[in-house]
Design a protein around this motif. Sequence first.
Motif, PDB file in Angstrom:
ATOM      1  N   SER A  66      10.192  -1.262  -1.594  1.00 35.31           N
ATOM      2  CA  SER A  66       9.798  -2.348  -2.492  1.00 35.31           C
ATOM      3  C   SER A  66      10.723  -2.417  -3.702  1.00 35.31           C
ATOM      4  O   SER A  66      11.164  -3.501  -4.104  1.00 35.31           O
ATOM      5  N   LYS A 109       3.212  -2.715  -7.867  1.00 25.99           N
ATOM      6  CA  LYS A 109       1.828  -3.187  -7.934  1.00 25.99           C
ATOM      7  C   LYS A 109       1.031  -2.309  -8.901  1.00 25.99           C
ATOM      8  O   LYS A 109       1.343  -1.135  -9.098  1.00 25.99           O
ATOM      9  N   LYS A 110       0.020  -2.909  -9.498  1.00 26.15           N
ATOM     10  CA  LYS A 110      -0.871  -2.116 -10.328  1.00 26.15           C
ATOM     11  C   LYS A 110      -1.604  -1.099  -9.444  1.00 26.15           C
ATOM     12  O   LYS A 110      -2.030  -1.428  -8.343  1.00 26.15           O
TER      13      LYS A 110
END
Length: 401
Positions: free
Chosen positions: A313, A321-322
């Motif tokens: 990613s 992402k959180k």
Amino acid sequence: MTTVTEAEKLILKNTRDFGAEIIPFERSLGRVLAENIKADRDLPPFNRVTMDGIAISYRAIENSITTFLIKSTQAAGDIPVDINTPYECIEIMTGAALPTSTDMVIRYEDLEIKDGKAALLVSHIKKGQNLHLKGADKKQGALILTPEQLITPAVISMAASVGEVELRVKRNPKVVILSSGDELVEVTATPSPYQIRRSNSYMVKAVLAQHGLDADILHIPDDPEIIKERIAHCLQTYNVLLLSGGISMGKFDYIPKALKELEVEQVFHKVEQRPGKPFWFGKYGNGVVVFAFPGNPVATFMCVQRYFIPWLSASQGILPKKPVYAVLDRDFTFQPPLQYFLQVKLSFNEQGQLLATPVEGNGSGDFANLADTDAFMELPLAKNEFKKGEVYKVWVFNQLG
């Protein structure tokens, strides 16, 4: 020994951009967009009807007209038909373009249709009701998709709606998944009582496919010369090597020695974690990276989720992402001084809290347990007793049903 946090940082220091390529939009699911996409016309491109019913002019309501002569019927895609007086209406279907002589739609549920006429059954009517106005979503030329955006079914729909039949996407790294061990046989083979089928490679390949990446698979026998030869070839052919097995302390674990002889730089070997303690990571030449995971299925699966997917990613420019957190649903104890990745089943309680219920298997070789779990809960290194109600990070690998 390296901590989980240190291992993550060292891996993310070795990300790289693999450029971009143009592919058909219908094959772009799971890829990462590498261009701006703009609306080629207003969205929606006309005043769109959102309910089946009749189209009228609000002037009729202002003049207390309650019964209308049906002039015509208009389906979605038909050329709009105008009315000539406030006493007329157009019977119209969802998705149709609103005639310019009308400005609202009354749904069938609020009408009585009889003998070519439509009579109102309600008195509360708003001007402009049941319409999706032209350009309400996006104006022509407006930016609708941006680079570094993960391509989902909704993104593909947007691309199709503006006529983008090809998309420029981030190029994926070339990845090979290598397994080793003479005890492993092909999936189609009948194993002896002392052999097992090669499942790890297909598991890893499936995880990568979920992220839009197609990887090659190669198996290497427990022969030091063949191992060295095959890895040398892969280092020249691929951007990423994902190895499963052969990196522990066993007499036939030849891979670390082969990597050293091939001048692959070891970044770290062994992480303070379970499963996956023997995890090895290194780099070679002009940006090739090597992830060497333990051969135990659960360890391999966890390391792919925890380390390789975040590396992928980051290499593609996707913003992190959180973190997802869950509430431990019952007490759990883990004694060794290692950061533990606990397999858990996820659910929601009536208060909307995400609950994690431990599903204890029989160690890192118990891959059958993975089918019954949804995530790994990352339990901190500093503790060995974990109480019900405590909150910890989870790495979700199965969608909640």
